[in-house]
Scaffold this motif. Sequence first.
Motif, PDB file in Angstrom:
ATOM      1  N   UNK A 128       0.820  -1.205   0.000  1.00  0.00           N
ATOM      2  CA  UNK A 128       0.000   0.000   0.000  1.00  0.00           C
ATOM      3  C   UNK A 128       0.860   1.263   0.000  1.00  0.00           C
ATOM      4  N   UNK A 129       0.366   2.244  -0.737  1.00  0.00           N
ATOM      5  CA  UNK A 129       0.750   3.625  -0.476  1.00  0.00           C
ATOM      6  C   UNK A 129      -0.438   4.221   0.267  1.00  0.00           C
ATOM      7  N   UNK A 130      -0.232   4.618   1.491  1.00  0.00           N
ATOM      8  CA  UNK A 130      -1.348   5.037   2.348  1.00  0.00           C
ATOM      9  C   UNK A 130      -1.550   6.550   2.256  1.00  0.00           C
ATOM     10  N   UNK A 131      -2.812   6.931   2.079  1.00  0.00           N
ATOM     11  CA  UNK A 131      -3.200   8.340   2.132  1.00  0.00           C
ATOM     12  C   UNK A 131      -4.413   8.472   3.039  1.00  0.00           C
ATOM     13  N   UNK A 132      -4.325   9.404   3.987  1.00  0.00           N
ATOM     14  CA  UNK A 132      -5.489   9.702   4.821  1.00  0.00           C
ATOM     15  C   UNK A 132      -6.444  10.544   3.992  1.00  0.00           C
ATOM     16  N   UNK A 133      -7.660  10.034   3.857  1.00  0.00           N
ATOM     17  CA  UNK A 133      -8.644  10.739   3.010  1.00  0.00           C
ATOM     18  C   UNK A 133     -10.030  10.541   3.607  1.00  0.00           C
TER      19      UNK A 133
ATOM     20  N   UNK B  31      -8.208   6.607   2.651  1.00  0.00           N
ATOM     21  CA  UNK B  31      -9.299   6.679   3.606  1.00  0.00           C
ATOM     22  C   UNK B  31      -8.809   6.674   5.044  1.00  0.00           C
ATOM     23  N   UNK B  32      -9.638   6.183   5.919  1.00  0.00           N
ATOM     24  CA  UNK B  32      -9.294   6.080   7.326  1.00  0.00           C
ATOM     25  C   UNK B  32     -10.228   5.033   7.940  1.00  0.00           C
ATOM     26  N   UNK B  33      -9.876   4.561   9.128  1.00  0.00           N
ATOM     27  CA  UNK B  33     -10.742   3.612   9.827  1.00  0.00           C
ATOM     28  C   UNK B  33     -11.136   4.210  11.171  1.00  0.00           C
TER      29      UNK B  33
ATOM     30  N   UNK C 105     -10.058  -3.630  20.121  1.00  0.00           N
ATOM     31  CA  UNK C 105     -10.340  -2.702  19.037  1.00  0.00           C
ATOM     32  C   UNK C 105     -11.200  -3.388  17.974  1.00  0.00           C
ATOM     33  N   UNK C 106     -12.249  -2.715  17.558  1.00  0.00           N
ATOM     34  CA  UNK C 106     -13.055  -3.172  16.428  1.00  0.00           C
ATOM     35  C   UNK C 106     -12.981  -2.113  15.344  1.00  0.00           C
ATOM     36  N   UNK C 107     -12.449  -2.501  14.180  1.00  0.00           N
ATOM     37  CA  UNK C 107     -12.280  -1.550  13.075  1.00  0.00           C
ATOM     38  C   UNK C 107     -13.560  -1.419  12.257  1.00  0.00           C
ATOM     39  N   UNK C 108     -13.908  -0.180  11.946  1.00  0.00           N
ATOM     40  CA  UNK C 108     -14.943   0.113  10.950  1.00  0.00           C
ATOM     41  C   UNK C 108     -14.211   0.657   9.723  1.00  0.00           C
ATOM     42  N   UNK C 109     -14.153  -0.187   8.672  1.00  0.00           N
ATOM     43  CA  UNK C 109     -13.384   0.186   7.466  1.00  0.00           C
ATOM     44  C   UNK C 109     -14.294   0.637   6.325  1.00  0.00           C
ATOM     45  N   UNK C 110     -15.493   1.144   6.649  1.00  0.00           N
ATOM     46  CA  UNK C 110     -16.441   1.556   5.611  1.00  0.00           C
ATOM     47  C   UNK C 110     -15.927   2.741   4.793  1.00  0.00           C
ATOM     48  N   UNK C 111     -15.008   3.477   5.344  1.00  0.00           N
ATOM     49  CA  UNK C 111     -14.578   4.709   4.687  1.00  0.00           C
ATOM     50  C   UNK C 111     -13.182   4.559   4.083  1.00  0.00           C
TER      51      UNK C 111
END
Length: 792
Positions: free
Chosen positions: A11-16, A215-217, A166-172
Motif C-alpha cells: 500500500x501507499x497510504x493516504x489519509x482521506x 481513507x481512514x478507519x 479494538x473493532x475496526x470500521x473500514x467503511x470509509x
Amino acid sequence: MDINDYIESPFEIKISFNKLLNQYDDLIAADNDFISANARRVLKIAEDNPILRDGFSDFELLKTYESEIEGILQDTFSPLLTNNEIKTASIPFHNFTFNSSERFKSVLKTAGDNYDLQIKNMPTDDKYIFACAIILNICYGYSLNFKRPFFYEIPDANGIIRYYKMLYNADFTEVIPKEHAPKITEEDYNELIDNFENIELWKAKFPPNSYLFKGFVISNIFDITDDQSISNIKSSLIGEEKRKDESFMKNFHSIFQSLLGLKDIQVGFSIYNKSEDTFQRVYGAGMKSYLLNDLETSQCSDVLCEWSYDRLLKEKKYFSISDIRREFEHPERNAPHIQVLHQQGLGSAIIAPIANEEGLMGILEIVSEKPKVLNSINANKLVDVMPFIVSAVERSKNEEENLIEAIIQKECTAIHASVHWKFVEEARNYINEKRNSNETPTFNKIAFDEVYPLYGQMDVKGSSDARNAATQKDLLLQLGYAEKILSSAIKEKELPIFEQIKYEISEFRLDLKENFKVDSEHAITVFLKDEVKPVFQLIYETQNALKESIEDYFNKVDTELDVIYFYRKHYDDTVKLINNNMSSLLDEKQVAAQKMYPHFFERFKTDGVEHNMYIGESITKQESFNLVYLYNLRLWQLQVMCEMENEYYSKQAEYPIALDVASMVLVFNQPLSIRFRMDEKRFDVDGTYNARYEVVKKRVDKAFVKDTKERITKKGKLTIVYSQKQDEEEYLKYIQFLQSKNVLDKDLEFLELEDLQAITGLKALRISILYKDKKDDKTFYTYNDLMETIKA
C-alpha cells in the motif's frame, strides 16, 4: 514525516475522507432540513480544503487541519458521547490515532507520559501478507479471513494493566490498484493460498506501493479487562512446564491484579493430600503458600478451624477475611489460618477451594497487605476463573500420576522401548474387548518368536570370599573391643558372669581365626546382641570409669544390625559402586547399539552386572531383520565388555576396597521364543527346549575347566562360552579383529567345560583383555569393519 516512511507495504497510504464525504453528497437532497443543512456544512469544509478529499500522507497535516477534520467527523464522533465512548480515527498497521474521543484521551493521560501506545497482537512479521489479503478481498472478491483480535494494554491510575479490544470500521476506505500493479489470476490465487510463509512470492504478486490505500478507519474500543484476564489465566494454565519458569507466578499475580482491579495482591497455592488430610506446598519457581508459610506440609486441622475446614472441604465454597488484624485481635475468632496470615503481615485474603466432583484438590490463596481490599464482594469474580484452575489442577494431577507410574515402571517393572509397541497393541485389544463385551477380558500373552539371545556378565571375582573376609574382620574387631572392656571390668569388680562372657569371646575369636564358617556370623551376632549387650549396659550403670569405653563401643556398633559394620560396609559400598558405574556405562553404550538395529535389552545388578539381549524380526515389527545385525550386536557386545573392564580397572583405586572382576559372554546360536511372565513382570524363555538356555545362564559362571578345579571365568580375561563349532569359527573372527585393534591380547585359550547338570559339551574361548592407561578412541567397530579387515 510521511506515513509511508520506513514501512514496506503493497500500500501507499493516504489519509482521506472522500468516501465519507460521498455519503454527505447524497444527504444534501434529504427531506430533513437539518440533515441537509448539516451535509452542506460538512461539504463546505471539504470544498474549502480539497486535500481532505484528495488525501495526504504527511503527519503534520493532521495537526494543520485538526479543527477541519473534527468538523467533518462530528457526526461519527458525537460530542454528546465523547466522554463515554472509547473511540479513535486511525490508519491500519499504525499505532498513531487522531480525532480521539475524550474518554480515550483520558485513558491515555492516566497511563502517564512515558506510556507508548502499541497495538498488541498486530502481526508484525505478517503485515505485508495481511495487506495483500485485504487487496484480494476488496479488489478481487476472494474471501480470505485473516482477521485477528487487536487490543491495547494500558495501565490505569493504580498501575494495573487494563485490556481494550479494538473493532475496526473500514467503511470509509478505498483500495485502488495502480497502473503497474500485476493483475492477480485464479492461478496466482491458488499458488498464494498454499504459500503463506513465502514472503518473496507475495511481494512478486503485490509489489511494494503497487496499490493506493485511501481513507481512514474508525476504531471502536471496549474495556475487556475481565474477559482478557480470564483468557490469560486459561492460557497461563494450559502450557506445560510453566511452573519451572521464573516469570510464571509474576505474570499470574499481574493477571489476577487486572481481574480484581487491585495492584497489591499476591496469589498462592497449596495441594490437598486426601489420604493424609494434609496441605502440601506446590513446587515451582516463585510458588508460595500463604496458609503454610514456611512449612512444607501440615495437617489441615493445624491450618484451619473447624468452620473453615467444613467450608472448603465439605461445602467446597470460598471464604474471605476482609480484615485479618481485626479477626486476630478478636479472641473468639483467632483461628489457625488467621494467625499464620497475620504473622506474614497480611491485611485481607480470599481462600478458595480448587475442587471437582471427587473432592478438594487444592487451595487458591489470594492475599493483600491492605485490609478490606479483598472481601466477599470481589471474591465473586473467581466464579468465572475457577473452572480453568480446576481443569489445570486435574491435568497436573494426572500428569503427576502418569509420571509416577512411569518412574515406577522404569525403576521397578521396566518395559523396554523395543517391545513397548506390543504391550500397547495388547492393551488396546483389552480395552476394545472390554468395551464391546459383557465378559471380563483377558490380557493376551506377550511373546516374541524366532529371536536370537545374547547374554553377558561382569561379575565380582571371589565375591563370597571377599565378603566373608570382611565379615571376619568386623567380628574380630568387635570381639576384641568387647574383650578389652570385660578385662577392665573384671579388674574393678570380679563377677563370674564377666569371666564367663570373656571366655566365650576368646573361644569365638580363636574359632574365627582358624575356621570361619557360614553359620559363624549368625552365632556371634546373636551372642553379641543377647549376652554381651545386656552385660555392657550393666557395666555402664555400675562402673563409672568404663562409661566412656562403653559409649565408644556402642558408637562403633551399627544401631540396626547390632554389630560393627565397617569392613563389610566397604565391601558393600564397593559392589554398589561397581554396579552403578558399570550399569551406567552399559546403558550409555546401549543408546548407540539401538541405533544400529532395535533389539530388546535388560540388565540386572547382582554381585556385578548381567545383561540379556534379544534380536529378531518379531521384535522390530518390520521385515528388515538380517543376520548381519546379529553379528554386529555380538561384536558390539565383546567391545562393551572390554570397555567396561577398562573403565573399572582405571578407577579401581577410587573404590573403598580393591576387588577383581571377570567377564563372560554366552553364545546360543539357535533362535528361541520369549514371553513376558505377568506374575514376575519380566521376560523369560518360552518352551521346554529353550529352557536349556536359561539353565546354562544360571550355572555356567560357576563351572570349572574340564578335569581341573579352575573356574572358567578369570580376572583379566574375557570368556566366551559356546557349544557349536560354527560359533567358535564366528567368534574367532571377532577375536582376531579385536586383536588387530589392540583390544584383546594374543594368549587365546581353547577350553572345555565340565559337564553341568543335564548339559554337556560346552566349550570356551578365553583371552586376556588389553588395558589402557589413558582413555583413547572409544570408537566401536561394526561387522562391516570386520568384513573389510578380513578382505584386506
